[in-house]
Design a protein around this motif. Structure first.
Motif, mmCIF file in Angstrom:
data_model
loop_
_atom_site.group_PDB
_atom_site.id
_atom_site.type_symbol
_atom_site.label_atom_id
_atom_site.label_comp_id
_atom_site.label_asym_id
_atom_site.label_seq_id
_atom_site.Cartn_x
_atom_site.Cartn_y
_atom_site.Cartn_z
ATOM 1 N N GLN A 96 0.819 -1.225 0.000
ATOM 2 C CA GLN A 96 0.000 0.000 0.000
ATOM 3 C C GLN A 96 0.845 1.263 0.000
ATOM 4 O OE1 GLN A 96 -2.136 -2.604 -0.796
ATOM 5 N NE2 GLN A 96 -3.149 -0.635 -1.002
ATOM 6 N N ASN A 97 2.112 1.158 0.366
ATOM 7 C CA ASN A 97 3.035 2.291 0.231
ATOM 8 C C ASN A 97 4.239 1.760 -0.545
ATOM 9 O OD1 ASN A 97 4.254 4.781 0.533
ATOM 10 N ND2 ASN A 97 4.970 4.366 2.612
ATOM 11 N N GLU A 111 19.324 5.937 -6.465
ATOM 12 C CA GLU A 111 18.948 6.511 -7.771
ATOM 13 C C GLU A 111 18.310 5.516 -8.746
ATOM 14 O OE1 GLU A 111 21.579 10.178 -8.711
ATOM 15 O OE2 GLU A 111 22.873 8.716 -7.723
ATOM 16 N N LEU A 112 17.683 4.481 -8.189
ATOM 17 C CA LEU A 112 16.816 3.601 -8.984
ATOM 18 C C LEU A 112 15.436 3.604 -8.307
ATOM 19 C CD1 LEU A 112 19.175 0.550 -9.661
ATOM 20 C CD2 LEU A 112 18.498 2.327 -11.306
ATOM 21 N N GLY A 113 14.370 3.571 -9.115
ATOM 22 C CA GLY A 113 13.015 3.575 -8.576
ATOM 23 C C GLY A 113 12.463 2.159 -8.482
ATOM 24 N N PHE A 114 11.750 1.882 -7.385
ATOM 25 C CA PHE A 114 11.216 0.530 -7.157
ATOM 26 C C PHE A 114 9.795 0.570 -6.599
ATOM 27 C CE2 PHE A 114 15.833 0.008 -6.614
ATOM 28 C CZ PHE A 114 16.089 -1.110 -7.402
ATOM 29 N N PHE A 115 9.083 -0.552 -6.777
ATOM 30 C CA PHE A 115 7.840 -0.833 -6.063
ATOM 31 C C PHE A 115 8.092 -1.982 -5.094
ATOM 32 C CE2 PHE A 115 4.784 0.600 -9.675
ATOM 33 C CZ PHE A 115 4.575 1.825 -9.062
ATOM 34 N N MET A 161 -3.143 10.789 -10.119
ATOM 35 C CA MET A 161 -2.974 10.311 -8.751
ATOM 36 C C MET A 161 -1.789 10.978 -8.064
ATOM 37 S SD MET A 161 -1.072 6.613 -9.303
ATOM 38 C CE MET A 161 -1.040 6.247 -7.544
ATOM 39 N N THR A 162 -1.803 10.925 -6.723
ATOM 40 C CA THR A 162 -0.641 11.318 -5.929
ATOM 41 C C THR A 162 -0.126 10.067 -5.221
ATOM 42 O OG1 THR A 162 -1.923 11.739 -3.934
ATOM 43 C CG2 THR A 162 -1.718 13.559 -5.510
ATOM 44 N N GLU A 163 0.979 10.186 -4.535
ATOM 45 C CA GLU A 163 1.562 9.014 -3.866
ATOM 46 C C GLU A 163 0.590 8.419 -2.852
ATOM 47 O OE1 GLU A 163 5.280 9.698 -1.853
ATOM 48 O OE2 GLU A 163 5.716 7.545 -1.721
ATOM 49 N N GLU A 164 -0.166 9.269 -2.174
ATOM 50 C CA GLU A 164 -1.096 8.779 -1.147
ATOM 51 C C GLU A 164 -2.167 7.871 -1.745
ATOM 52 O OE1 GLU A 164 -2.589 11.842 1.528
ATOM 53 O OE2 GLU A 164 -4.144 10.491 2.284
ATOM 54 N N SER A 182 -5.202 3.299 -1.575
ATOM 55 C CA SER A 182 -6.448 2.642 -1.994
ATOM 56 C C SER A 182 -6.335 2.160 -3.442
ATOM 57 C CB SER A 182 -7.648 3.567 -1.806
ATOM 58 O OG SER A 182 -7.394 4.829 -2.392
ATOM 59 N N ALA A 183 -5.236 1.501 -3.725
ATOM 60 C CA ALA A 183 -5.054 0.907 -5.052
ATOM 61 C C ALA A 183 -4.866 -0.591 -4.906
ATOM 62 C CB ALA A 183 -3.835 1.517 -5.739
ATOM 63 N N GLU A 184 -5.233 -1.312 -5.953
ATOM 64 C CA GLU A 184 -4.903 -2.739 -6.047
ATOM 65 C C GLU A 184 -4.132 -2.906 -7.335
ATOM 66 O OE1 GLU A 184 -8.716 -4.919 -3.901
ATOM 67 O OE2 GLU A 184 -8.496 -5.008 -6.061
#
Ligand code: MN
Ligand code: MN
Length: 469
Positions: free
Chosen positions: A123-124, A131-135, A239-242, A246-248
């Motif tokens: 959820q966050n 300097e690399l972006g991740f989920f 969208m914003t980061e917040e 509430s995303a799936e």
């Protein structure tokens, strides 16, 4: 063999008494192979259109509407032959073709699931490291984590803004879309990792998806890669980061369904478990006209995590739908259930000669031997199994043989080697006679599972025979 030739006593006894299993390709009528191929083309399209349960529901509803099904609403008047569907929260689907007989004679249910193992975003999820972006992800269902690194991934799901506005996300399966991936160690530096057991070598918390690397220009602040990605997301989805809260969003393998083998006899794809049975149950129901008993197709969510949740098979959503149908005929739900039959349509493990040691060959399902029926699943002493009665298995044999369906018996693997279960137990708990049956799969729960085309088609044919019995 010469038909007039006198059989020896031994030959006759073997022919009359012994149970011999045969490859489906030695049993199927050659004319039927065209139908197998046509069916599998439709199935592959279904797979490519549905990488999540929500997408499968959308695709199934479109197919159902095309076949004359209409959305059911409580209190709607129904007559024999009517075709209806009800979506449960966008993630599960129930369809029915009303039978000639009243619902107190029971219904025939094909119950399959449309969720598949995958990597859910936390959820966050968004962060930057060096300097690399991740989920960040949390895996969903039983995955072997080492299989999910260094493969192309797509991102699917929804972002629901605080306002309630729902935004669909699908990145990776469109023409020219970017993909995502999870990195792994190079062999040159994997000395320590390589000594670890498979289930420890890739820890769950290391399944972080690489999503970008270009920093925001002319900026002195921190997390410039992350901020640049947020700007892209804001432009595309508003969208914003917040809003991740509430995303799936799910990462799934970026493989389309493809024929496998020089002879094209197999299909490799992500999500055969259990879309191969879901599609069989659905496609069969769409062809059913005026059945004797009401035929129901249930496409459930959440099977891979225990059938819990409001869209899972344990949810009362199914009972509510059936109760509504029963109310329209003044039939008590319990009277309907106790005369009903359910084919719990889920995949089973196909015997794999590369790992022969975990299978018990006499009772394993084989690729190309047809739809696999499981009297019981479970683990250890059949723990967690619904264990269909001999009467129920005999009923299924009768119906399938009468319809010319090629089928086989199946058991997941050797006793005490592991085990599994599916929605069968939850249908049986409702006082519904239930039997497990489905397509044997190689590499189940992996990003690229393999099934035999003949088995896919025979499962469809078996479901249709059950609905029409
Ligand atoms: Mn399954
Ligand atoms: Mn599964």
């Amino acid at each position: 063999m010469d038909e007039n030739k006198e059989l020896t006593r031994g030959e006759r006894l073997r022919k009359d008494l012994a149970y011999e299993r045969k490859n489906g390709y030695d049993r199927v009528e050659p004319e039927e192979l065209e139908a197998v191929e046509a069916y599998c083309t439709g199935y592959k399209q279904f797979l490519d259109a549905g990488k999540t349960e929500r997408e499968c529901v959308d695709r199934a509803v479109a197919l159902a509407q095309g076949a004359g099904f209409r959305a059911y609403e409580r209190g709607m008047e129904l007559k024999p032959g009517d075709k209806i569907y009800k979506v449960n929260r966008g993630k599960a689907l129930m369809l029915a073709v009303l039978g000639q007989e009243k619902l107190d004679q029971g219904v025939c249910i094909g119950a399959a699931h449309i969720d598949s193992p995958r990597l859910d975003l936390k959820q966050n999820p968004l962060y930057e490291s060096d300097e690399l972006g991740f989920f960040k992800t949390h895996y969903y269902g039983g995955i072997r984590k080492y299989q999910w690194v260094t493969i192309p991934l797509e991102l699917h799901g929804v972002i629901v803004l605080k306002s309630g506005q729902s935004i669909r996300v699908s990145v990776g399966n469109g023409e020219g879309d970017p993909l995502f991936t999870i990195d792994d160690l190079l062999p040159h530096l994997a000395t320590d990792q390589s000594k670890k057991p498979l289930h420890e070598a890739i820890p769950g918390e290391s399944l972080n998806i690489l999503i970008g690397s270009r920093p925001l220009r002319n900026d002195e602040g921190k997390d410039r890669v992350k901020i640049a990605i947020l700007e892209l997301l804001n432009r595309k989805y508003g969208m914003t980061e917040e809003d991740f809260i509430s995303a799936e969003l799910c990462a799934v393998p970026a493989f389309s369904a493809r024929d496998v083998g020089f002879d094209r006899s197999l299909i490799g794809a992500y999500g055969h478990d259990d879309r191969v049975c879901a599609y069989a149950s659905l496609a069969a129901l769409l062809q059913v006209q005026n059945p004797r008993r009401t035929a129901i197709c249930m496409l459930a969510d959440k099977e891979e995590i225990g059938s819990e949740g409001v869209s899972g098979m344990q949810s009362a959503a199914f009972d509510a739908f059936l109760a509504d149908l029963c109310a329209s005929q003044n039939v008590p739900l319990r009277a309907c259930y106790e005369k009903s039959f359910c084919l719990s349509a889920d995949v089973t493990a196909a015997y794999d000669p590369n790992f022969a040691e975990v299978y018990e060959k006499r009772n394993s399902a084989f690729v190309n031997y047809g739809m696999g029926m499981c009297k019981y699943t479970g683990s250890r002493g059949k723990s967690g199994a619904s264990d269909a009665s001999a009467e129920v298995v005999a009923y299924a044999r009768r119906v399938l043989d009468a319809a010319g369906v090629i089928w086989q018996m199946a058991e997941l693997g050797k006793v005490d080697q592991g085990g599994g279960g599916t929605v069968a137990a939850f249908m049986a708990r409702r006082n519904i006679d239930t039997l497990d049956a489905g397509v044997p799969v190689l590499s189940m729960h992996s990003p690229f599972e393999t099934v035999g085309k003949l088995d896919c088609y025979m499962t469809f044919k078996g479901m249709k025979a059950m609905y029409e019995a």
